[in-house]
Write a protein that holds these residues in place. Sequence first.
Motif, PDB file in Angstrom:
ATOM      1  N   ARG A  41       0.833  -1.196   0.000  1.00  0.00           N
ATOM      2  CA  ARG A  41       0.000   0.000   0.000  1.00  0.00           C
ATOM      3  C   ARG A  41       0.869   1.247   0.000  1.00  0.00           C
ATOM      4  O   ARG A  41       1.958   1.264   0.539  1.00  0.00           O
ATOM      5  N   SER A  42       0.321   2.288  -0.595  1.00  0.00           N
ATOM      6  CA  SER A  42       0.931   3.605  -0.460  1.00  0.00           C
ATOM      7  C   SER A  42       0.507   4.172   0.879  1.00  0.00           C
ATOM      8  O   SER A  42      -0.484   3.731   1.471  1.00  0.00           O
ATOM      9  N   VAL A  43       1.236   5.167   1.341  1.00  0.00           N
ATOM     10  CA  VAL A  43       0.896   5.827   2.601  1.00  0.00           C
ATOM     11  C   VAL A  43       0.770   7.327   2.340  1.00  0.00           C
ATOM     12  O   VAL A  43       1.642   7.931   1.722  1.00  0.00           O
ATOM     13  N   VAL A  44      -0.335   7.883   2.794  1.00  0.00           N
ATOM     14  CA  VAL A  44      -0.546   9.332   2.770  1.00  0.00           C
ATOM     15  C   VAL A  44      -0.331   9.794   4.206  1.00  0.00           C
ATOM     16  O   VAL A  44      -1.125   9.470   5.088  1.00  0.00           O
ATOM     17  N   LEU A  45       0.761  10.498   4.438  1.00  0.00           N
ATOM     18  CA  LEU A  45       1.139  10.949   5.775  1.00  0.00           C
ATOM     19  C   LEU A  45       0.867  12.445   5.865  1.00  0.00           C
ATOM     20  O   LEU A  45       1.463  13.238   5.141  1.00  0.00           O
ATOM     21  N   VAL A  46      -0.050  12.812   6.740  1.00  0.00           N
ATOM     22  CA  VAL A  46      -0.433  14.210   6.902  1.00  0.00           C
ATOM     23  C   VAL A  46      -0.024  14.657   8.301  1.00  0.00           C
ATOM     24  O   VAL A  46      -0.446  14.064   9.298  1.00  0.00           O
ATOM     25  N   VAL A  47       0.802  15.687   8.357  1.00  0.00           N
ATOM     26  CA  VAL A  47       1.241  16.238   9.641  1.00  0.00           C
ATOM     27  C   VAL A  47       0.466  17.529   9.874  1.00  0.00           C
ATOM     28  O   VAL A  47       0.543  18.462   9.077  1.00  0.00           O
ATOM     29  N   THR A  48      -0.300  17.560  10.968  1.00  0.00           N
ATOM     30  CA  THR A  48      -1.060  18.753  11.322  1.00  0.00           C
ATOM     31  C   THR A  48      -0.142  19.734  12.057  1.00  0.00           C
ATOM     32  O   THR A  48       1.000  19.410  12.373  1.00  0.00           O
ATOM     33  N   ARG A  49      -0.662  20.896  12.347  1.00  0.00           N
ATOM     34  CA  ARG A  49       0.111  21.869  13.132  1.00  0.00           C
ATOM     35  C   ARG A  49       0.312  21.382  14.552  1.00  0.00           C
ATOM     36  O   ARG A  49       1.257  21.769  15.217  1.00  0.00           O
TER      37      ARG A  49
END
Length: 151
Positions: A2-10
């Motif tokens: 799988r691909s990974v979508v990594l989202v870093v919030t503030r």
Amino acid sequence: ERSVVLVVTRGNTDPICPFCTTQTSRLISNYPQFAERDAEVLVVYPIEHGSDRDRLDAFLEATKQRLDDPRQSVPFPILLDVELKAVDRLGIRKDLSTPATYILNPICRVRFAYVGADLDDRPSIDAMLEQLDEDARQSASANAPDEQGRP
């Protein structure tokens, strides 16, 4: 694979960042489209101290209020970055963190990196999905057989 979508919030801001809750609610609402593309979404919520863990509950509550159905569950992990270790490793510290999105392909190569210039600068859901589609097309063509039928 799988691909990974990594989202870093503030992270743990006061007040809670409305751009972070909006982005996270859109990821929740559109999660089926990511799953269709064999992508896992991970959201990172930076905190300075372990004692700030309870702020994640307030963030999640504010995020759910932006959903059509606030009772909808979060279909992906939300990870705490205690003491900003991941933020520092990524080089995105600003106050807590600059909002950032990374897409990693199944062999963990970064295929997309978007670090916001300001608080509301984030990639759209469509831009993330388009990147996943493009990665899938490139992967398919790389694995296509040649003229002699060899992969």
